[in-house]
Structure formats: C-alpha cells, structure tokens
Scaffold this active site. Structure first.
Site, short mmCIF file in Angstrom:
data_model
loop_
_atom_site.label_atom_id
_atom_site.label_comp_id
_atom_site.label_asym_id
_atom_site.label_seq_id
_atom_site.Cartn_x
_atom_site.Cartn_y
_atom_site.Cartn_z
N ASN A 1 -40.29 21.39 -17.56
CA ASN A 1 -39.20 22.26 -17.14
C ASN A 1 -39.61 23.68 -17.48
OD1 ASN A 1 -36.85 20.42 -16.33
ND2 ASN A 1 -37.61 19.53 -18.25
N GLU A 2 -40.16 24.35 -16.48
CA GLU A 2 -40.68 25.69 -16.68
C GLU A 2 -39.52 26.68 -16.81
OE1 GLU A 2 -43.57 25.84 -17.48
OE2 GLU A 2 -45.01 24.92 -16.13
#
Ligand code: F6R
Length: 638
Positions: free
Chosen positions: A155-156
């Site tokens: 989850n950038e």
C-alpha cells in the site's frame, strides 16, 4: 511523557534477532493457545528482508521445541505482478524456502496472492482473497514490515484507509529499494497485488517490525506524526492493538531517543550536552559559539541552562568536544602530549589492520586516512574480507576472458586445460539466463578481477605486498545476494590473522543499517574474533597486545555517522580528495553500472566525495574550521 509523543506502542530491542525472537514467541503463544481450544490460528504474513530472522526462529521453534503449525492458516500480504510463482524473487518462493518447506503446515492452509494470474482475473482473485480471509474467521495476528516511504504490504503512499486487496503500481522508490533482489532495476516488476489498508486493519492484532537506521525516519513519522495517507503505516494509529517491534537503530529518530530532554528528565553527561547543542545549532543554523540563553530556552534546553548557568559556558564545552575530534594524525601524533586527542601518541609506529568488507571499501570509505596512516610511517595491513565477486558484470568478465584467450593465442602457450575452462566460461555466459547463478569458475574469475583492483589500490597507496590479505570469507560465497550466516569458518581465520599481526589499531566497517548485508556480518566476524582473543588473553602474557588494541569504525559507501557521534574526524585537502578519487577509479569493475547497486545511482567516488564534503561542511556550519573534506570514525569498546 514518552507516551505523549508516541501514538503507537513501540517495543525497542537491542538487535533484530532479539526483536524477532520476541515476535516468534508471540506467534507461538497464539498458536498454542488456539491449539488448546482446538481452533485454527490465522496469521497474516509479510516478506522482504525484515521477517527473515523471525521465520528462522519459527523454524527453530518447530524443530527444537515441537511447535506445530497444523492448526495454522496463513495469508500473505502481497506478491509482485506479474511474476512466476517459482521465480527466484517471487514472495511465493521466499515463503516456501524461508518457512513453509520447514514446518508441518498443511499446504492447503497457505494463501499467497497469485502473481501469475491473468490480468482480467485479478479483480475476482482479489475479491476471493478477502472472502477467504473472512471465511477463515479473520486474521488473528498480522505481521508487517514497513517500506522507507511508509508503505505496509504494498500500500504505497496515497492508499486510503478503506482500500481493499487490489492491483497497485509500485512506487519508484520501492522498485529502487527492492532492486537489490534483482540483477538490475529494469527487472523489478512495476505492479503488485496487495492486501488493502482496511484488510490489514480488520486483523485482531498487528505487529509491525523494523530494523536498521534506514527505517528510523519513517518509524518516527508513523508513530509520532498525525495519521495520513501519505505515510500508510501511520494509519495503524486507528487500530487498538498494534505494536511496533524495532531495534535500537530503527528507534533512533523517536523523540525519546533523538531529543530525550523533551520527554522528561535527562542526565546531562558530556555526550548528551554535545548532542543537544549540536542538534540545536543545526536546527537554528547558528554556529555553536553564537547560541544565546534565549536559544536554549526556546529550543527546550532550559533545564541544561539552569544546571550550567550560562549559554557561553555550555557553548564552549560543546565546541571543545567537537574541536578535539579533528586531527590530521589518525595513528596518534608521535612525541606529543595533546589532551583530548582521539588517538594515543605511543606506540609509534603503530601496527594497523584495515578490514575492508568488499575489495574497495578501504579506499572509498577511508582512503584519505588510509593514505595518511601509511605516509605517517605506520605499518598498515589491509584484510579484504570477501571476494566481492557477485558485483562484477558478465560483460566485464567477458572482456577479461577475451584477453586471457587472446593472450594464449598470441604467446602460443600450450594451455589446453585453462583454454577449456575459459571456453566453457565464455559459453556459459553467452547462454546465461537472467538471475542464473554463476559457475564456480566464473565466480573465481570475477573474484580474481576484484583482487587485481584491490592490489593495484594498495600499490597506489604504497602498501607492501605482504601486508595485503585476501580472506574470501565463506559466508559470502553463495553466488547470490543471499548470504550464509557467520560461522566458525569466518571467525577462525580472522582470529589467526589478528594474532599474527597483533595490531594496535583495527579499522572496520560499522554499518548497522542493513541487518542482512555483507557489512554487518563482516563487522560481527571481527568483533567476535577480537572478543575471543581478549577472553583468552585474560591472565596470559602472550596476548597482552589485545588489551591495547583500539577498534575504530568507519561507515560504508552509503552513510555517515551523525555529526555528534563522530569521535575522530580526519581532514582532507583538495589534493588529497583528488588522490582518493583516482584511488577509487582503480576499481574499474565497479564503475558505470554494477549489479545489485541498490537505491543510489551515483558512482562510488561521487558518493564518497559528497559525503566527505558534507561532513566538512557540517563542522564548518557548527563554527569550526572549514576543510575541503573529512572522513569520520567512531571508537567501539569491545
Ligand atoms: C512485503 C511487504 C513490504 C515490506 C516492506 C519492507 O511483503 O509487505 O511492505 O515489508 O517493503 O521491506 P524490507 O523488509 O525488505 O525492508
């Protein structure tokens, strides 16, 4: 007070191994308590370098303490996309080699996002993944690592609190950070499938682990700053059972460690005073001797001011401490009495061993000091700890093979056997698949190339042939980025070498940022060797040199010490900077493009020069003399 800055509970351990053992114990406790209730235990698992020692400990608990995984169901966080399940870098394969192949888990209970699925089917696959977690009763304990940019799973930054399992584009910084696993950056996949933030937050309990100083800034942001999608790990502040398990270096930026005077009572030792004053001076961009009483009050150092009475006194104390670290005599200045000098004047000359993890760390990290030690008449030895063979490209080795074959042809030497070896090596390289491990012959030739470069550097500095030692420590010789742990076979030859030389000074790379990197293993080997010699020496006259042997640490190519930690700073003139640059140029196999370069695309000479100039500039900003460059060292008491 500590709690007022930290919005997530943080447990700090002295080393990644101790932290991992703690987490393994937490996992074992949940598994066993669920076994007693005849229930399944659902674990969420991560990959990457962080959990490796955790998985090693779980395997040990299974083998030696009969921890069974029969009731365990696992869901992995993420997988690169696209990637074959069996590819060397796939998380699927990592999990099998590090954990699943060595425990009694039922293969049906293992779930990992499928990186080999058709693109059209990904949405459905992700939906099913969420459903399977739900059907299993939800995750009892989710293990996480953290990216330097704050990502959890993949989850950038920008991933929202309601995000679910999905396909995501990897941040360029993540691709660069993970490039070390691949031969080069272009081979790192651009996409990944990851569980979402909301999927993670649904877990009953969460433990995030982080090791090394590279993670320190993001740990501070996630724990102390307001929660934000820009730092996805900070969204964990919204869960009521999260613990961060970190080592001391990853905890270094937390206010309780970085500025302990802000979190309660603080003992004003000279070291602490230096730290506080240097930090304030840098923050306010004022030289140390220009700081005023009101600066101390406004920066939160009123305590110190009350204790010492006046800014002028404290400024001077800090200034002298900084001044006393600077010397042009890394081996001590002979026949002189200089109070506060970082090294002893006697004995002179000293016997010195520089341990260089790779064949170029000596010149890159302490080239100026290396040269000074030699020029000032000390008996300098260099021990090259590993062959460094994996960092030579196939193109580079082919050029050398061409030379060797051509040499045989033009000289007419009858070398049937070596000719065959060379021919086989050339053929192998032509057909070599990406990421295929080199043959023994090619690895040896690559090692030989680096030996030649190291020898040439020593010649350039003026070191005698018999003072050059190639150790080729076995932990390194795997042919891949993944190394073996330190063993007796690494420690024993190091003890032998030290006993033979009996040095007064040892220089060693002290890189603690990457717990799985070559440098930390090389450091541990030397430390263990010195400690054992010291232990044996107790009560014996034969080894009394060891009690007089000082260990100095330099940092490798990537980082520098914090300015307040530096205990010896060796200045360099512009000419010395140039001389060092040419010394680094000798390592031609490491120029332009090297495999496994990591996140910094500058060449080594550029990194070294920028770093040494930055150290000198920082000293100047603090109000000390402005040199062209400086190399920095910290003494390690063993
Ligand atoms: C991997 C994962 C990532 C890593 C993170 C840190 O499954 O979920 O979030 O935990 O990129 O990677 P390392 O541990 O290699 O520093």
């Amino acid at each position: 007070m500590v709690d007022s800055y930290e919005k997530i509970s943080v447990k700090v351990f002295s080393s990644p191994v101790n932290g991992s053992d703690y987490v393994a114990q937490q996992i074992a406790n949940i598994i066993r308590s669920k076994q007693k209730l005849k229930q399944n235990c659902v674990l969420g698992l991560a990959t990457g370098s962080t959990p490796k020692s955790l998985y090693a400990e779980l395997v040990r608990l299974h083998r030696e303490e009969k921890l069974s995984f029969k009731n365990v169901i696992t869901f992995n966080l993420d997988e690169y996309y696209p990637i074959a399940n069996n590819a060397l870098q796939s998380y699927n394969r990592c999990m099998r080699t590090q954990l699943f192949d060595h425990i009694d888990i039922d293969p049906k209970n293992i779930h990992i996002p499928n990186g080999a699925i058709n693109k059209e089917k990904i949405k459905e696959h992700c939906g099913q993944y969420e459903k399977m977690i739900e059907d299993a009763g939800g995750i009892d304990l989710q293990i996480l690592g953290i990216g330097n940019n704050g990502h959890i799973g993949f989850n950038e930054p920008g991933s929202g609190i309601y995000s679910k399992t999905r396909l995501i584009t990897l941040d360029n910084s993540t691709r660069i950070a993970n490039a070390y696993e691949f031969a080069n950056i272009s081979q790192v996949p651009r996409l990944a499938i990851t569980m979402g933030i909301s999927s993670i937050l649904k877990s009953k309990k969460i433990i995030l682990m982080a090791w090394g100083s590279a993670k320190a800034p993001v740990i501070k942001k996630a724990v102390e700053d307001d929660d934000s999608e820009h730092v996805p790990a900070s969204l964990l502040q919204n869960h009521d059972d999260v613990t961060f398990v970190v080592d001391a270096t990853a905890a270094a930026e937390l206010t309780r460690n970085k500025s302990p005077w802000l979190t309660g009572d603080c003992e004003w030792t000279p070291k602490m005073i230096k730290r506080a004053v240097v930090n304030m001076s840098m923050k306010l961009r004022k030289p140390v001797l220009s700081l005023t009483n009101s600066d101390y009050n406004e920066y939160g150092l009123s305590d110190l001011l009350v204790e010492k009475g006046d800014a002028y006194e404290i400024n001077l104390e800090a200034y002298y401490m900084l001044r006393d670290t600077i010397t042009g005599w890394p081996g001590g200045k002979p026949n002189s009495v200089i109070p506060g000098h970082p090294e002893r004047p006697a004995p002179y000359p000293k016997k010195v061993v520089i341990f260089s993890p790779h064949p170029d760390d000596d010149i890159i990290s302490m080239g100026g000091t290396f040269q000074r030690l030699h020029d000032q008449g000390h008996d300098v030895h260099v021990a090259y700890q590993t062959s460094g063979n994996i960092a030579v490209t196939d193109e580079f080795v082919t050029r050398f093979l061409d030379f060797a074959v051509g040499f045989e042809e033009i000289t007419g030497i009858d070398t049937k056997k070596s000719g065959k070896i060379l021919e086989d090596a050339r053929k192998f390289l032509v057909r070599k698949k990406s990421n295929q491990v080199d043959t023994h012959a090619i690895r040896s030739i690559k090692g030989l190339i680096r030996r030649g470069e190291a020898r040439a550097t020593c010649r350039y500095v003026g070191i005698k042939e018999e003072n050059i030692h190639f150790q080729d420590l076995p932990f390194y010789e795997t042919g891949t980025i993944e190394k073996k742990p330190m063993s007796e076979k690494d420690i024993r030859p190091t003890i032998e070498l030290l006993r033979q030389i009996k040095p007064h000074q040892v220089f060693c790379a002290g890189d603690f940022a990457d717990p799985h990197g070559t440098h930390i293993v090389c450091f541990n080997v030397v430390l263990e060797a010195l400690k054992r010699i010291k232990k044996e020496a107790a009560g014996s006259l034969n080894y009394e040199w060891i009690n007089d042997c000082w260990l100095w640490l330099y940092k490798g190519a990537w980082q520098e010490w914090n300015i307040e930690e530096i205990e010896m700073a060796i200045p360099m003139s512009p000419d010395q900077v140039l001389k060092k640059r040419f010394g680094i140029f000798i390592h031609q196999s490491q120029k332009d493009m090297v495999p496994f370069q990591g996140s910094d695309s500058r060449e080594f000479w550029q990194r070294a020069e920028e770093r040494n100039a930055t150290t000198a500039n920082l000293y100047a900003d603090l109000g000390l003399t402005h040199y062209a460059a400086m190399e920095a060292f910290v003494r390690w008491h063993y």
